[in-house]
Design a protein around this motif. Structure first.
Motif, PDB file in Angstrom:
ATOM      1  N   GLY A 200      -0.575  -8.297   6.938  1.00 55.17           N
ATOM      2  CA  GLY A 200      -1.494  -7.562   6.075  1.00 55.17           C
ATOM      3  C   GLY A 200      -2.885  -8.153   6.150  1.00 55.17           C
ATOM      4  N   VAL A 201      -3.900  -7.302   6.002  1.00 52.46           N
ATOM      5  CA  VAL A 201      -5.288  -7.760   6.017  1.00 52.46           C
ATOM      6  C   VAL A 201      -5.987  -7.257   4.761  1.00 52.46           C
ATOM      7  N   GLU A 202      -6.553  -8.178   4.010  1.00 56.42           N
ATOM      8  CA  GLU A 202      -7.276  -7.847   2.783  1.00 56.42           C
ATOM      9  C   GLU A 202      -8.713  -8.327   2.861  1.00 56.42           C
ATOM     10  N   PRO A 203      -9.638  -7.663   2.138  1.00 54.57           N
ATOM     11  CA  PRO A 203     -10.999  -8.196   2.028  1.00 54.57           C
ATOM     12  C   PRO A 203     -11.002  -9.414   1.111  1.00 54.57           C
ATOM     13  N   GLU A 204     -11.810 -10.392   1.442  1.00 51.82           N
ATOM     14  CA  GLU A 204     -11.904 -11.596   0.606  1.00 51.82           C
ATOM     15  C   GLU A 204     -12.242 -11.253  -0.840  1.00 51.82           C
ATOM     16  N   GLY A 205     -13.050 -10.215  -1.022  1.00 46.11           N
ATOM     17  CA  GLY A 205     -13.498  -9.866  -2.368  1.00 46.11           C
ATOM     18  C   GLY A 205     -12.533  -9.012  -3.155  1.00 46.11           C
ATOM     19  N   ALA A 206     -11.344  -8.748  -2.600  1.00 45.80           N
ATOM     20  CA  ALA A 206     -10.345  -7.948  -3.331  1.00 45.80           C
ATOM     21  C   ALA A 206      -8.941  -8.303  -2.838  1.00 45.80           C
ATOM     22  N   ALA A 207      -8.643  -9.578  -2.868  1.00 44.87           N
ATOM     23  CA  ALA A 207      -7.375 -10.072  -2.306  1.00 44.87           C
ATOM     24  C   ALA A 207      -6.270 -10.102  -3.356  1.00 44.87           C
ATOM     25  N   SER A 208      -5.914  -8.940  -3.883  1.00 45.85           N
ATOM     26  CA  SER A 208      -4.928  -8.889  -4.960  1.00 45.85           C
ATOM     27  C   SER A 208      -3.499  -9.125  -4.472  1.00 45.85           C
ATOM     28  N   ALA A 209      -3.196  -8.741  -3.246  1.00 45.01           N
ATOM     29  CA  ALA A 209      -1.840  -8.961  -2.714  1.00 45.01           C
ATOM     30  C   ALA A 209      -1.605 -10.444  -2.442  1.00 45.01           C
ATOM     31  N   LEU A 210      -2.578 -11.095  -1.822  1.00 48.77           N
ATOM     32  CA  LEU A 210      -2.438 -12.522  -1.549  1.00 48.77           C
ATOM     33  C   LEU A 210      -2.331 -13.306  -2.846  1.00 48.77           C
ATOM     34  N   ALA A 211      -3.107 -12.929  -3.850  1.00 50.68           N
ATOM     35  CA  ALA A 211      -3.034 -13.600  -5.153  1.00 50.68           C
ATOM     36  C   ALA A 211      -1.644 -13.448  -5.753  1.00 50.68           C
ATOM     37  N   ALA A 212      -1.058 -12.265  -5.629  1.00 52.21           N
ATOM     38  CA  ALA A 212       0.282 -12.016  -6.171  1.00 52.21           C
ATOM     39  C   ALA A 212       1.330 -12.861  -5.450  1.00 52.21           C
ATOM     40  N   ASP A 216       3.381 -15.648  -7.150  1.00 50.14           N
ATOM     41  CA  ASP A 216       4.726 -15.086  -7.244  1.00 50.14           C
ATOM     42  C   ASP A 216       4.863 -14.140  -8.435  1.00 50.14           C
ATOM     43  N   GLN A 217       3.792 -13.429  -8.708  1.00 51.08           N
ATOM     44  CA  GLN A 217       3.797 -12.399  -9.740  1.00 51.08           C
ATOM     45  C   GLN A 217       2.553 -11.530  -9.563  1.00 51.08           C
ATOM     46  N   ILE A 218       2.644 -10.302 -10.055  1.00 51.82           N
ATOM     47  CA  ILE A 218       1.482  -9.414  -9.955  1.00 51.82           C
ATOM     48  C   ILE A 218       0.322 -10.028 -10.728  1.00 51.82           C
ATOM     49  N   THR A 219      -0.823 -10.117 -10.060  1.00 54.02           N
ATOM     50  CA  THR A 219      -1.979 -10.800 -10.623  1.00 54.02           C
ATOM     51  C   THR A 219      -3.163  -9.840 -10.728  1.00 54.02           C
ATOM     52  N   TYR A 243       8.199  -5.031  -2.033  1.00 60.26           N
ATOM     53  CA  TYR A 243       8.279  -4.727  -0.601  1.00 60.26           C
ATOM     54  C   TYR A 243       7.483  -5.742   0.222  1.00 60.26           C
ATOM     55  N   ILE A 244       6.298  -6.085  -0.258  1.00 54.10           N
ATOM     56  CA  ILE A 244       5.461  -7.055   0.457  1.00 54.10           C
ATOM     57  C   ILE A 244       6.149  -8.409   0.527  1.00 54.10           C
ATOM     58  N   LYS A 245       6.733  -8.838  -0.594  1.00 59.57           N
ATOM     59  CA  LYS A 245       7.451 -10.122  -0.605  1.00 59.57           C
ATOM     60  C   LYS A 245       8.580 -10.140   0.416  1.00 59.57           C
ATOM     61  N   LYS A 246       9.278  -9.024   0.540  1.00 58.70           N
ATOM     62  CA  LYS A 246      10.472  -8.983   1.394  1.00 58.70           C
ATOM     63  C   LYS A 246      10.143  -8.763   2.863  1.00 58.70           C
ATOM     64  N   TYR A 247       9.152  -7.944   3.152  1.00 59.23           N
ATOM     65  CA  TYR A 247       8.974  -7.487   4.529  1.00 59.23           C
ATOM     66  C   TYR A 247       7.691  -7.951   5.232  1.00 59.23           C
ATOM     67  N   VAL A 248       6.682  -8.396   4.500  1.00 60.75           N
ATOM     68  CA  VAL A 248       5.412  -8.772   5.131  1.00 60.75           C
ATOM     69  C   VAL A 248       5.433 -10.254   5.489  1.00 60.75           C
ATOM     70  N   LEU A 253      -7.288 -12.832   5.312  1.00 63.40           N
ATOM     71  CA  LEU A 253      -8.472 -12.316   4.629  1.00 63.40           C
ATOM     72  C   LEU A 253      -9.653 -12.238   5.589  1.00 63.40           C
ATOM     73  N   VAL A 254     -10.496 -11.227   5.396  1.00 63.27           N
ATOM     74  CA  VAL A 254     -11.730 -11.109   6.171  1.00 63.27           C
ATOM     75  C   VAL A 254     -12.892 -10.855   5.223  1.00 63.27           C
ATOM     76  N   ASP A 255     -14.085 -11.309   5.622  1.00 62.37           N
ATOM     77  CA  ASP A 255     -15.251 -11.089   4.764  1.00 62.37           C
ATOM     78  C   ASP A 255     -16.015  -9.849   5.229  1.00 62.37           C
ATOM     79  N   ASP A 256     -17.025  -9.473   4.480  1.00 63.50           N
ATOM     80  CA  ASP A 256     -17.761  -8.242   4.763  1.00 63.50           C
ATOM     81  C   ASP A 256     -18.488  -8.295   6.103  1.00 63.50           C
ATOM     82  N   TYR A 257     -18.982  -9.486   6.489  1.00 65.12           N
ATOM     83  CA  TYR A 257     -19.676  -9.592   7.769  1.00 65.12           C
ATOM     84  C   TYR A 257     -18.710  -9.411   8.936  1.00 65.12           C
ATOM     85  N   GLU A 258     -17.491  -9.893   8.783  1.00 62.85           N
ATOM     86  CA  GLU A 258     -16.483  -9.686   9.825  1.00 62.85           C
ATOM     87  C   GLU A 258     -16.120  -8.204   9.937  1.00 62.85           C
ATOM     88  N   LEU A 259     -16.116  -7.503   8.812  1.00 62.58           N
ATOM     89  CA  LEU A 259     -15.884  -6.063   8.830  1.00 62.58           C
ATOM     90  C   LEU A 259     -17.005  -5.334   9.569  1.00 62.58           C
TER      91      LEU A 259
END
Length: 400
Positions: A200-212, A216-219, A243-248, A253-259
């Protein structure tokens, strides 16, 4: 958890409305990351994004009573168009709540499909709260953008297509917003080939999946800040978290400049346009810890307005060292501009802008400031220019 036969059944349903998006081999991105890269261009879908899959699969499975009540959805843009398109095709009324600052192209496209649009809040989560309020008040049937297994089922059909076309793929990179896309793809892909890596790839400024995952809980994030507006989600779903816990296998993370850099390369080398959230998986290629593998990057959407395209290209050029702006202090005497021009000519730098100012930012009374913007071929070219000026006794200051 969903099973392979669920995704296969969903594939038959969504085939009624989707475009075929064949894999595109990318030499440019392969060279960038040292892997064999293939692009899955879901930005070419009818609604400009993958969301039509999950939305249509969900709505077509609803019973007549649920459809009769009308649909309500919340979206940062692409789910809105998916729901609106599917609702129009199936003859169902739809209302969509979108953040107030949603790009105009997404708002107008949603209205064009016949849906009523309610603009509310600064981010997706606030639009979602408004949709829940309207659902309770009007009795609408809610079509969640990600935390719904019927929606995940539709999104997971992408994995079936990828592995049918490239069965020996080693890894699939998938953008993460609320988690519905990666949940469906990961579950379906692992059912076909348990060894394929799902990253999975998330933006650094909205990394809600990585935080969770880390907690180990929805954050709930305090705030989100990213140019990838389609993935600016403060909190992933309860179902998608499981699903993310089980299969990913991994989240990067990537920043806006990398995008912006990935956007520029995609436009320049493949003549394809994608939105910020759509190119997360391309920007994430540089974060891979392995080399020499077959990797598929999913472009999730291409709904981007022209002004944003212009800004992304300009900033991408600067970030990749293709535009170089610098200032230099010169003696206030004739002939200095000619000397600067000669140095740049010797370095094969094309000047696109010059500002010669005698009245500000001078270090000494007898000096003037010159600002120059030129086209360059990357950081090594910029170093060549800097060294050439240094050799002639000039110190230049990089501005961008």
């Amino acid at each position: 958890m969903l099973k392979l036969e669920d995704f296969q059944a969903a594939k038959k349903r969504v085939d009624e409305v989707i475009m075929e998006t064949k894999l595109i081999h990318s030499e440019a991105f392969s060279d960038e990351c040292g892997n064999d890269v293939y692009i899955k261009p879901e930005n070419l879908q009818k609604t400009g994004a993958f969301k039509i899959r999950g939305a249509y699969n969900k709505i077509v499975k609803l019973d007549d009573e649920a459809k009769k009540r009308g649909l309500i959805a919340s979206s940062a843009g692409n789910h809105a168009q998916g729901v609106a398109y599917a609702a129009k095709k199936l003859g169902v009324k739809a209302t969509i709540c979108m953040p107030a600052h949603t790009p105009l192209i997404k708002v107008e496209a949603t209205k064009a499909h016949g849906a009523d649009v309610v603009l509310y809040g600064d981010v997706y989560d606030e639009a979602y709260a408004k949709a829940c309020e309207l659902q309770e008040k009007e009795g609408y049937t809610f079509v969640h953008p990600f935390d719904d297994e019927d929606v995940m089922e539709g999104q997971g059909t992408i994995a079936l297509e990828i592995l049918d076309e490239l069965p020996d793929a080693d890894a699939i990179l998938v953008p993460i917003g609320g988690g519905g896309l990666i949940s469906g793809i990961a579950c379906a892909a692992k059912a076909i080939n348990p060894n394929v890596k799902i990253i999975g790839v998330e933006p650094e400024g909205a990394a809600s999946a990585l935080a969770a995952i880390q907690e180990d809980q929805i954050t709930l994030l305090k705030e989100v800040n990213t140019i990838a507006d389609g993935t600016a989600v403060k909190q992933i779903g309860a179902k998608t978290f499981e699903y993310i816990k089980k299969y990913v296998d991994e989240i990067v993370l990537v920043d806006d400049y990398e995008l912006m850099e990935a956007f520029l390369l995609l436009v320049e080398k493949h003549k394809l346009v994608a939105e910020g959230s759509g190119i997360l998986s391309l920007a994430g290629l540089k974060k891979l810890k392995f080399k020499g593998k077959k990797v598929v990057s999913l472009i999730s959407g291409g709904n981007i307005d022209v002004m944003t395209i212009s800004s992304m290209i300009n900033k991408g050029l600067i970030s990749r060292g293709r535009i170089f702006t610098f200032s230099v202090q010169l003696p206030d005497m004739p002939g200095q501009l000619e000397k600067v021009s000669h140095i740049l000519n010797q370095c094969n730098a094309n000047v696109v802008g010059v500002e010669h100012n005698q009245f500000k930012n001078f270090a000494r009374f007898s000096e003037v400031e010159l600002r120059v913007t030129c086209e360059t071929n990357g950081e090594s070219h910029i170093k060549t220019i800097t060294d050439a000026f240094d050799k002639e006794g000039y110190t230049i200051t990089r501005i961008n």
